[in-house]
Motif scaffolding. Structure first.
Motif, PDB file in Angstrom:
ATOM      1  N   THR A 176       0.829  -1.205   0.000  1.00 57.66           N
ATOM      2  CA  THR A 176       0.000   0.000   0.000  1.00 57.66           C
ATOM      3  C   THR A 176       0.860   1.250   0.000  1.00 57.66           C
ATOM      4  N   GLU A 177       1.925   1.238   0.767  1.00 54.58           N
ATOM      5  CA  GLU A 177       2.815   2.398   0.802  1.00 54.58           C
ATOM      6  C   GLU A 177       3.439   2.656  -0.567  1.00 54.58           C
ATOM      7  N   GLU A 178       3.897   1.592  -1.227  1.00 50.28           N
ATOM      8  CA  GLU A 178       4.486   1.759  -2.558  1.00 50.28           C
ATOM      9  C   GLU A 178       3.442   2.237  -3.558  1.00 50.28           C
ATOM     10  N   ALA A 179       2.207   1.753  -3.423  1.00 49.95           N
ATOM     11  CA  ALA A 179       1.150   2.199  -4.331  1.00 49.95           C
ATOM     12  C   ALA A 179       0.835   3.676  -4.128  1.00 49.95           C
ATOM     13  N   LEU A 180       0.817   4.126  -2.892  1.00 53.36           N
ATOM     14  CA  LEU A 180       0.558   5.546  -2.617  1.00 53.36           C
ATOM     15  C   LEU A 180       1.711   6.428  -3.082  1.00 53.36           C
ATOM     16  N   LEU A 181       2.936   5.940  -2.925  1.00 54.32           N
ATOM     17  CA  LEU A 181       4.090   6.720  -3.377  1.00 54.32           C
ATOM     18  C   LEU A 181       4.136   6.835  -4.901  1.00 54.32           C
ATOM     19  N   SER A 182       3.534   5.861  -5.604  1.00 58.98           N
ATOM     20  CA  SER A 182       3.544   5.896  -7.068  1.00 58.98           C
ATOM     21  C   SER A 182       2.546   6.905  -7.641  1.00 58.98           C
ATOM     22  N   VAL A 183       1.637   7.401  -6.818  1.00 53.54           N
ATOM     23  CA  VAL A 183       0.679   8.415  -7.285  1.00 53.54           C
ATOM     24  C   VAL A 183       1.414   9.744  -7.420  1.00 53.54           C
ATOM     25  N   PRO A 184       1.370  10.393  -8.575  1.00 58.16           N
ATOM     26  CA  PRO A 184       2.109  11.662  -8.762  1.00 58.16           C
ATOM     27  C   PRO A 184       1.643  12.743  -7.799  1.00 58.16           C
ATOM     28  N   ASP A 185       2.580  13.563  -7.374  1.00 55.84           N
ATOM     29  CA  ASP A 185       2.240  14.672  -6.484  1.00 55.84           C
ATOM     30  C   ASP A 185       1.352  15.707  -7.166  1.00 55.84           C
ATOM     31  N   SER A 186       1.360  15.729  -8.497  1.00 53.94           N
ATOM     32  CA  SER A 186       0.514  16.685  -9.222  1.00 53.94           C
ATOM     33  C   SER A 186      -0.968  16.423  -8.959  1.00 53.94           C
ATOM     34  N   TYR A 187      -1.331  15.149  -8.713  1.00 57.80           N
ATOM     35  CA  TYR A 187      -2.721  14.834  -8.374  1.00 57.80           C
ATOM     36  C   TYR A 187      -3.115  15.525  -7.067  1.00 57.80           C
ATOM     37  N   ARG A 188      -2.241  15.429  -6.092  1.00 55.96           N
ATOM     38  CA  ARG A 188      -2.520  16.046  -4.793  1.00 55.96           C
ATOM     39  C   ARG A 188      -2.554  17.576  -4.911  1.00 55.96           C
ATOM     40  N   GLU A 189      -1.597  18.119  -5.627  1.00 56.00           N
ATOM     41  CA  GLU A 189      -1.540  19.571  -5.777  1.00 56.00           C
ATOM     42  C   GLU A 189      -2.766  20.106  -6.513  1.00 56.00           C
ATOM     43  N   GLY A 190      -3.215  19.361  -7.537  1.00 51.32           N
ATOM     44  CA  GLY A 190      -4.418  19.781  -8.252  1.00 51.32           C
ATOM     45  C   GLY A 190      -5.643  19.756  -7.362  1.00 51.32           C
ATOM     46  N   SER A 191      -5.744  18.717  -6.512  1.00 50.80           N
ATOM     47  CA  SER A 191      -6.880  18.634  -5.597  1.00 50.80           C
ATOM     48  C   SER A 191      -6.833  19.746  -4.561  1.00 50.80           C
ATOM     49  N   PHE A 192      -5.644  20.028  -4.039  1.00 50.79           N
ATOM     50  CA  PHE A 192      -5.514  21.130  -3.074  1.00 50.79           C
ATOM     51  C   PHE A 192      -5.837  22.465  -3.739  1.00 50.79           C
ATOM     52  N   GLY A 193      -5.437  22.613  -4.998  1.00 56.01           N
ATOM     53  CA  GLY A 193      -5.694  23.856  -5.709  1.00 56.01           C
ATOM     54  C   GLY A 193      -7.168  24.108  -5.942  1.00 56.01           C
ATOM     55  N   LEU A 194      -7.969  23.013  -6.017  1.00 55.02           N
ATOM     56  CA  LEU A 194      -9.414  23.149  -6.197  1.00 55.02           C
ATOM     57  C   LEU A 194     -10.146  23.354  -4.879  1.00 55.02           C
ATOM     58  N   ALA A 196      -9.933  21.270  -2.076  1.00 60.04           N
ATOM     59  CA  ALA A 196     -10.197  20.064  -1.287  1.00 60.04           C
ATOM     60  C   ALA A 196      -9.216  19.972  -0.132  1.00 60.04           C
ATOM     61  N   GLY A 197      -9.668  19.409   0.979  1.00 56.27           N
ATOM     62  CA  GLY A 197      -8.798  19.205   2.124  1.00 56.27           C
ATOM     63  C   GLY A 197      -7.949  17.963   1.958  1.00 56.27           C
ATOM     64  N   ARG A 198      -7.074  17.720   2.932  1.00 54.35           N
ATOM     65  CA  ARG A 198      -6.173  16.575   2.843  1.00 54.35           C
ATOM     66  C   ARG A 198      -6.933  15.254   2.880  1.00 54.35           C
ATOM     67  N   LEU A 199      -7.896  15.140   3.799  1.00 59.19           N
ATOM     68  CA  LEU A 199      -8.630  13.885   3.927  1.00 59.19           C
ATOM     69  C   LEU A 199      -9.445  13.597   2.664  1.00 59.19           C
ATOM     70  N   ARG A 200     -10.091  14.618   2.118  1.00 57.06           N
ATOM     71  CA  ARG A 200     -10.877  14.437   0.902  1.00 57.06           C
ATOM     72  C   ARG A 200      -9.968  14.084  -0.277  1.00 57.06           C
ATOM     73  N   THR A 201      -8.802  14.684  -0.323  1.00 58.00           N
ATOM     74  CA  THR A 201      -7.850  14.375  -1.396  1.00 58.00           C
ATOM     75  C   THR A 201      -7.397  12.932  -1.325  1.00 58.00           C
ATOM     76  N   ILE A 202      -7.172  12.437  -0.112  1.00 54.96           N
ATOM     77  CA  ILE A 202      -6.711  11.059   0.049  1.00 54.96           C
ATOM     78  C   ILE A 202      -7.764  10.072  -0.427  1.00 54.96           C
ATOM     79  N   PHE A 203      -9.010  10.282  -0.008  1.00 54.26           N
ATOM     80  CA  PHE A 203     -10.051   9.301  -0.301  1.00 54.26           C
ATOM     81  C   PHE A 203     -10.666   9.473  -1.692  1.00 54.26           C
TER      82      PHE A 203
END
Length: 298
Positions: A176-194, A196-203
């Protein structure tokens, strides 16, 4: 017209790699040729061993499958495997119910919440990798000392499930850790830019993208649970019946097969049990892979 013919003649042919070109390249780089032979040989040996094992089990087990082996109650005459099949499904479900939420939540904390470069994260990673390599008999001894003796549960189904959940937890955490690390940071940054909070971005963003990798770890955990014997003999016992409660004893299909072989009186029935166990593992893996593809498509 003559100009067009001249242009056509000037067109250079597409380079086609021939066997001679490959041989010349391998002569210049002999290490590449050695690695190619080693990988091909390893793959061939793996496939050959797997094929021989499957053919041997099917050839010796299919002919020994009888209706008596699927009777509801186990006796010394029919040595029914049906209670063990039910126990295997229940043991797998209960172990995953305990291990999967803990493993996924732990991996989420290590990747999403813990600061990068944190020493605690490195310690946890080293610990999980070490626990992944510990033999199952050691987990069985720990479960026996902890759940059977210290907690006073005796040989119980719940004690076996807890032991197996501890055993597969490192595998689920690391995958699971390796799968989460493989997700690009741009996905998280895009969600934060819209907004969304951290918990919503994760799920809503991170976990859906990491589902195939997470399910691969769950599939590995299922394979280890279904085929486990040593840890369950010391914790869950070898009683050939479906437990009425979590604190009753009950054996899985792998333990049932081991018991038949160790007694030396039911070798043919043990081969038949191996066929059913093989089919169960194949069906579980196929269903998990299909589920992973469906989730990835969504």
């Amino acid at each position: 017209m003559s100009e067009k013919i001249a242009e056509v003649q000037d067109i250079k042919p597409i380079n086609v790699v021939t066997w001679k070109d490959k041989l010349e390249a391998y002569k210049k780089r002999p290490l590449s040729l050695f690695l190619l032979i080693a990988v091909t040989l390893s793959a061939g040996i793996t496939v050959a061993v797997l094929g021989a094992l499957i053919i041997y089990i099917l050839a010796n087990g299919i002919m020994n499958l009888t209706p008596e082996l699927f009777a509801w109650k186990y006796t010394t005459e029919n040595v029914s495997m049906l209670p063990a099949i039910i126990n295997t499904v229940l043991m797998t479900a209960l172990s995953l119910l305990i291990a999967v939420p803990i493993g996924i939540c732990s991996a989420i904390y290590l990747v999403e919440y813990a600061k990068r470069g944190n020493k605690l994260v490195n310690v946890v990673r080293i610990t999980t990798e070490t626990l992944s390599g510990i033999p199952s008999i050691v987990y069985g001894l720990f479960g026996y000392l902890m759940f059977v003796i210290a907690f006073g549960w005796g040989l119980s189904f719940f004690g076996g499930a807890l032991t197996l959940s501890i055993m597969v937890l490192p595998t689920i955490m690391r995958t699971t850790e390796e799968a989460l690390l493989s997700v690009p940071d741009s996905y998280r940054e895009g969600s934060f830019g819209l907004g969304a909070g951290r918990l919503r971005t994760i799920f809503k963003v991170v976990l859906p993208s990491a589902v195939p990798g997470i399910l691969s770890g769950v599939i590995l955990a299922i394979g280890r649970i279904v085929g486990e014997t040593a840890a369950l003999i010391f914790t869950s016992g070898t009683t050939a019946e479906v437990p009425k409660s979590l604190f009753d004893s009950g054996c899985t299909l792998a333990v049932h097969m081991y018991k038949l072989l160790s007694e030396g009186l039911y070798t043919k029935q043990a081969y038949a049990t191996a066929v059913v166990l093989l089919v169960m593992v194949v069906l579980i893996n196929a269903a998990s892979s299909r589920l992973a593809k469906k989730l990835q498509a969504k």
